[in-house]
Write a protein that holds these residues in place. Structure first.
Motif, PDB file in Angstrom:
ATOM      1  N   ARG A  79      -1.185   7.259  -6.490  1.00  0.00           N
ATOM      2  CA  ARG A  79      -0.912   6.560  -7.758  1.00  0.00           C
ATOM      3  C   ARG A  79      -0.765   7.533  -8.911  1.00  0.00           C
TER       4      ARG A  79
ATOM      5  N   SER B 204       7.074   0.313  -0.258  1.00  0.00           N
ATOM      6  CA  SER B 204       7.608  -0.732  -1.139  1.00  0.00           C
ATOM      7  C   SER B 204       9.006  -0.309  -1.553  1.00  0.00           C
TER       8      SER B 204
ATOM      9  N   ASP C 205       0.645   5.912   3.579  1.00  0.00           N
ATOM     10  CA  ASP C 205       1.027   4.969   2.523  1.00  0.00           C
ATOM     11  C   ASP C 205       2.157   5.613   1.725  1.00  0.00           C
TER      12      ASP C 205
ATOM     13  N   ALA D 126       4.190   4.026  -0.478  1.00  0.00           N
ATOM     14  CA  ALA D 126       4.650   3.149  -1.565  1.00  0.00           C
ATOM     15  C   ALA D 126       5.244   3.920  -2.739  1.00  0.00           C
ATOM     16  N   GLN D 127       4.625   5.056  -3.071  1.00  0.00           N
ATOM     17  CA  GLN D 127       5.081   5.808  -4.258  1.00  0.00           C
ATOM     18  C   GLN D 127       6.090   6.894  -3.904  1.00  0.00           C
TER      19      GLN D 127
ATOM     20  N   HIS E 233      10.485  -1.954  -4.138  1.00  0.00           N
ATOM     21  CA  HIS E 233      10.681  -2.402  -5.518  1.00  0.00           C
ATOM     22  C   HIS E 233      10.056  -1.451  -6.552  1.00  0.00           C
ATOM     23  N   LYS E 234       9.648  -0.274  -6.148  1.00  0.00           N
ATOM     24  CA  LYS E 234       9.166   0.696  -7.143  1.00  0.00           C
ATOM     25  C   LYS E 234      10.300   1.663  -7.472  1.00  0.00           C
TER      26      LYS E 234
ATOM     27  N   HIS F  71      -5.045   3.801  -2.779  1.00  0.00           N
ATOM     28  CA  HIS F  71      -4.834   2.605  -3.607  1.00  0.00           C
ATOM     29  C   HIS F  71      -5.635   1.463  -2.956  1.00  0.00           C
TER      30      HIS F  71
ATOM     31  N   ALA G 163      -4.689  -1.231  -2.029  1.00  0.00           N
ATOM     32  CA  ALA G 163      -3.862  -1.796  -0.946  1.00  0.00           C
ATOM     33  C   ALA G 163      -4.058  -1.032   0.356  1.00  0.00           C
TER      34      ALA G 163
ATOM     35  N   ASN H 173       6.146  -6.042   0.711  1.00  0.00           N
ATOM     36  CA  ASN H 173       5.690  -4.935  -0.140  1.00  0.00           C
ATOM     37  C   ASN H 173       4.888  -3.961   0.718  1.00  0.00           C
ATOM     38  N   ALA H 174       4.428  -2.885   0.102  1.00  0.00           N
ATOM     39  CA  ALA H 174       3.624  -1.905   0.844  1.00  0.00           C
ATOM     40  C   ALA H 174       2.249  -2.471   1.198  1.00  0.00           C
ATOM     41  N   THR H 175       1.696  -3.313   0.332  1.00  0.00           N
ATOM     42  CA  THR H 175       0.363  -3.869   0.598  1.00  0.00           C
ATOM     43  C   THR H 175       0.369  -4.629   1.921  1.00  0.00           C
TER      44      THR H 175
ATOM     45  N   ALA I 172       6.264   3.565 -11.462  1.00  0.00           N
ATOM     46  CA  ALA I 172       5.295   3.674 -10.377  1.00  0.00           C
ATOM     47  C   ALA I 172       4.561   2.344 -10.172  1.00  0.00           C
TER      48      ALA I 172
HETATM   49  C1  LIG Z   1      -0.122   4.388  -3.559  1.00  0.00           C
HETATM   50  C2  LIG Z   1       0.149   2.918  -3.572  1.00  0.00           C
HETATM   51  N1  LIG Z   1       0.043   2.215  -2.432  1.00  0.00           N
HETATM   52  C3  LIG Z   1       0.292   0.905  -2.378  1.00  0.00           C
HETATM   53  C4  LIG Z   1       0.657   0.212  -3.500  1.00  0.00           C
HETATM   54  C5  LIG Z   1       0.912  -1.256  -3.416  1.00  0.00           C
HETATM   55  O1  LIG Z   1       2.266  -1.511  -3.630  1.00  0.00           O
HETATM   56  P1  LIG Z   1       2.796  -3.013  -3.656  1.00  0.00           P
HETATM   57  O2  LIG Z   1       2.122  -3.691  -4.806  1.00  0.00           O
HETATM   58  O3  LIG Z   1       4.253  -2.874  -3.840  1.00  0.00           O
HETATM   59  O4  LIG Z   1       2.420  -3.616  -2.384  1.00  0.00           O
HETATM   60  C6  LIG Z   1       0.771   0.887  -4.724  1.00  0.00           C
HETATM   61  C7  LIG Z   1       1.142   0.173  -5.950  1.00  0.00           C
HETATM   62  O5  LIG Z   1       1.118   0.653  -7.040  1.00  0.00           O
HETATM   63  C8  LIG Z   1       0.514   2.280  -4.754  1.00  0.00           C
HETATM   64  O6  LIG Z   1       0.617   2.979  -5.883  1.00  0.00           O
END
Ligand SMILES: Cc1ncc(COP(=O)(O)O)c(C=O)c1O
Length: 445
Positions: free
Chosen positions: A233, A280, A257, A259-260, A282-283, A178, A180, A151-153, A92
């Motif tokens: 997260r 993202s 979002d 990302a996860q 890369h997770k 998060h 981000a 990335n997601a950010t 994660a």
């Molecule tokens: C819910 C969530 N959103 C966004 C992110 C940011 O991801 P990244 O660092 O790949 O941009 C994370 C990273 O752990 C995350 O858990």
């Protein structure tokens, strides 16, 4: 315990060492005679053959896993090049690409370094002709709706900063964001006078109806958008389709979002009905580090003003940051997506759930263990959070590495002192046994 140790990992390390001077070498290229180690070190030898002779078996020969067991996934596991003896359960935070993806990145860098002009064009072609269509197909979107990001950010910043809002407009986010996802909203509040309100959502989630009614209770006639995680997260899985329907019925924009979420289970963006979605790769998606995407639904475009002039986008649609990009990394997404297409996200979900159920079963037998992951429909298959009496979550991370060579993470938020274990398809039950034994030993210290 079966260790992850594909022969090419050994080749990679020994040949890198043999090349000396810290030069990075790629086993198949050296073995295939494309470049010599000495030539690489001197930086002068030109390619004598094109890439194409991967040291990894063709993905078309990878058996499609037929069940959730360790045996069914052994061939997939053999594709990962993690240091033997280490159990990696922190997906994660950052996932692991298979060796074939690491090799694709290295190939791309060699190609662009030995022949910049054609190397760049070849990589751009691969991104346009393979990565983008494959991304769109995997996630149920049109190519024009997807922009590649690092990335997601980055994607979350683009989706939040691009949304058309006026001073005094209100946006609802949740207490689970998060940083981000949270930070770009703070920028909108500070710079543009947008009111950002946090909807309290308990951890674990209570029910689909509970999440929706908490949003409903906070909506005012100034509310313009809602933003939330698909999976948080802590591994809580939000009812995205229901929330997006709820938003649409009230004329609100829905921003997600993801990302996860992507990579843990199938995601169909058109079917979810969200207006924007950030991810993202890369997770959980086996992508090379530094890859992600932003989706903006074509029907929602009128409500967004992209930050960049569209003509500058080298890859992807108009939201993508313009200019020269990390082409070798992005092009290698083609290999990650082919890998996922082969093993199938529906199978990944079943496998991840099988492993987390096994972990939960073992944790349930530990005295003083409180499981904080919700029921199946409200939790992601791969991430498990729990508290263990007598073990500080932050302290548990280095202790577990030391005692059991197991990489995990802490989740000291949402009012918890929780440990987060995020297992992916390549983990095994024996690794989980080792982790749980390690947790008991760590608590006794
Ligand atoms: C819910 C969530 N959103 C966004 C992110 C940011 O991801 P990244 O660092 O790949 O941009 C994370 C990273 O752990 C995350 O858990």
């Amino acid at each position: 315990m079966t260790s992850i140790n594909h022969p090419s990992r050994r080749d990679f390390l020994s040949q890198a060492a043999a090349a000396g001077g810290g030069a990075v070498t790629v086993p198949r290229l050296l073995a295939g005679g494309m470049l010599s180690a000495a030539g690489l070190a001197a930086g002068c030898e030109s390619a004598t053959s094109r890439p194409g002779q991967s040291s990894w078996p063709d993905l078309a020969t990878l058996p499609i896993p037929t069940g959730p067991t360790d045996d069914a996934w052994a061939a997939v596991r053999a594709h990962f090049i993690l240091q033997p003896g280490t159990a990696y359960m922190n997906n994660a935070s950052l996932g692991m690409p298979p060796g074939v993806v690491a090799e694709a990145v290295a190939d791309g860098y060699l190609a662009i370094s030995t022949e910049p002009l054609h190397g760049k064009h070849d990589l751009q072609d691969r991104i346009a002709q393979t990565v983008m269509p494959s991304l769109a197909q995997t996630f149920g979107a049109d190519i024009s709706e997807i922009s590649l990001t690092r990335n997601a950010t980055e994607a979350l910043h683009l989706q939040t900063l691009s949304l058309d809002l006026s001073p005094g407009d209100e946006v609802l986010i949740t207490t689970h964001e998060h940083p981000a996802g949270h930070r770009p909203w703070m920028v909108r509040a500070a710079r543009h006078g947008v009111t950002v309100r946090e909807v309290f959502i308990p951890s674990p989630l209570v029910s689909v109806e509970d999440v929706i009614s908490r949003f409903e209770a906070e909506i005012t006639n100034r509310t313009r958008a809602i933003a939330f995680c698909h999976v948080t997260r802590g591994g809580h899985r939000y009812p995205v389709r229901e929330l997006c329907t709820f938003a649409r019925e009230r004329g609100l924009v829905s921003l997600v979002d993801g990302a996860q979420a992507v990579g843990q289970f199938p995601v169909d963006l058109h079917e979810l009905g969200c207006d924007a979605y950030s991810a993202s790769m890369h997770k959980w998606m086996f992508g090379p580090v530094g890859t992600g995407f932003l989706y903006v639904r074509s029907g929602a475009r009128d409500g967004f003003s992209p930050a960049f002039e569209p003509g500058g986008a080298v890859t992807g649609a108009e939201y993508a940051p313009p200019g020269t990009a990390d082409f070798p990394v992005r092009a290698a997404l083609a290999t990650s997506l082919a890998f996922v297409e082969r093993i199938r996200l529906a199978n990944v979900e079943v496998r991840c759930r099988h492993l987390s159920d096994y972990l939960k079963g073992r944790l349930a037998k530990l005295d003083g263990c409180t499981l904080l992951s919700g029921p199946e429909h409200l939790s992601a298959p791969g991430s498990t959070i729990f508290e263990l009496a007598g073990l500080d979550a932050v302290a548990s991370v280095p202790r577990l590495e030391e005692l059991a060579r197991t990489h995990i993470d802490e989740h000291q938020r949402d009012g918890h002192d929780a440990i987060r274990v995020s297992t992916h398809v390549y983990n095994t039950k024996s690794e989980i046994d080792r982790l749980v034994d390690g947790l008991e030993a760590a608590r006794g210290l």
